[in-house]
Motif scaffolding. Sequence first.
Motif: not given
Length: 697
Positions: A407-410, A442-450, A482-484
């Motif tokens: 999943a990717l949260f944008e 604020e940031w706007f993108r994050q990778v969902d990971a466990n 995140s890359d932001q």
Amino acid sequence: MTDLTFAFSPLLPWPALAAAGVIGALVLIFAAAKGQRGAALRALALALILTALADPSLVREKRDPQKTVVAVALDKSESQNFGGRTAQTEEARKALDAALAKFGDVETRVITATNDASGNDGTKLFGALSEALKDVPPERIGAAILVTDGVIHDIPAKAEALGFKAPVHALITGREGERDRRIELVEAPRFGIVGKDQTIRARVIDTGGDGARAPITVRRDGELLPTYSPVPGDIVNIPVRVAHGGSNIVELEVPAAPGEPTLVDNKAVVAIEGVRDRLKVLLVSGEPHPGERSWRNLLRADANVELVHFTILRPPEKLDITPASELSLIAFPTADLFGRKINEFDLIIFDRYSNQTLLPSIYFENIARYVEKGGAFLAAVGPDYATLRGLYYSPLENILPARPDGALFEQAFKARVSKDGEKHPVTRGLAGARSDPPAWGEWFRQVDANVLKGTSILSGARDKPLLVLSHEGKGRVALLLSDQIWLWARGYDGGGPNADLTRRLAHWLMKEPDLEEEALRASARGREVTVERQSLKDVAAPVMATAPSGAREEIAVTQSEPGLWRAHFDAKEMGLWRFESDGLTALVNVGPANPREFREVASTTEKLQPLAEATGGTVRRLSRNSDAVTMPRVVEMREANRYGGADWIGVRQTGASTLVGVEVTPLGLGLWAMLALLGVVVAAWGWEGSRPLNGRR
């Protein structure tokens, strides 16, 4: 008490009176040569006139006798605590008090000399003696009696420097023929580059020993290093690797010799401050993106960072008719960077690098081995991490602490410090973190990971892990999902603690002691010691403190911040203290690393002998082969060249007094002096007048 003396207050200057006397004497001699009568009366008259002009007086002084001052200087320095010296000193003080109290004309002044706060100035007994006697006239001082172990560091070179003329007696504590084995530092470095060797030059001094070799045990931060066995007196070079930044505590220790009064000087401590040379950082950007320059600028801003940066302008799967020669400035030296020279880098950063075919699997395996052997790896990942092309699906899987779930949260979100992050040194106390929501952009993108291992110290969208730290073998890994983070660097929406966070993160990856999540630290300021226990646990275990003498004491720590417990106490002993808690060890040296007071602890009569003999005093031991004290007799005596014998010491009788009144009686003035002068003049005139004129009456 009354003193009678003559005094003169001439009415004319002495040269004038002398000239008048000479002229008068010449006239009288001439008259006598001529046979003139009355020459004797004229001489008497001249003498009376000159005496009257000199104005003689009888001075009667009334004086009150003053007591003779005897200074008893007690050495209460740290070295006097060894063996039975303290008890000997106290017994000698009581005996001297009793002996001097028998003399009614003696005032006893007891002076105590201790070490200064640092202990590095040694024993300043004569400084304390001079300070205590500065209000006493030198002529009132009858003796100075020192009770000491004989190791004094401010002995005057000449007796005149004492400021008084009286005997100095020294009563030496300790036992005769004491043996003392110690380490002497010849040369000790203060700074060193992390990863490089520094050489400590030292030697073993074995006073009273047989010259046998003595092994030197070397420890760095409690870790045992190779042992050396030099001949006493020979200088040995001991190389020590500076293991980390900050203070590296090196202990040198020799075993105890039979009969030593103390073991405190059997150990020497060297604190080497580790400083890092230029850090070599490899930054690989998987593709051009807005955050690429932020990483580059951040690393370039530090003058101690040597940056090697490569950006992959065109990945193999991208279709582009532009010739490669126009896109690449230089070829990507993969074989050098990830093969032969990988261990030369202090930190490797992958910025939005995906599992591209540019790097063969063997180079990813090299990176994994590099980390497990002690290297540092930081991955700031983008959307590719959520796909099968992400770094997780490469040989780096074994070292990455979080597995993507696809999943990717944008969406807009603000990074927050997690519960564990509040305790972690990397994120604890970040500016703006305490407010709700945090005072960050604020940031706007994050990778969902466990998270599979390690600790999540930042959370992002939907309270999912954003920054994860983990230990891998001897190395460390940081994963930013995140890359932001570049939005903070650009100041978007107020920005955030970009520089502070990345600086701490890099230092944690480089194993800086101050950023360890599980650590025990100790520091000293004077004799005040501060112990800190850093932990991610909810409760910190007590700390066991071991003093330089070997005495152990449990110290309770109190939580001052999340993840940080502290304790403060005053150290009663100078030297190296050891603290232990939950398998962690911390060392701190209280006072100077090698106090002057402890560089020589065997009692001696030799140092004070020249000064005592110059003043007519004596130096003797209070005991020979036991702690039993044998005191000499104390006697009063007049001015002499020597004030001591086999079983006695002398106190000079000063005879000092204070003037309380003066009575002056003039002898050359007044009625009787005038009548005597007139009588002589008249007699001389009458005698002259009775002479026959031309031989006739």
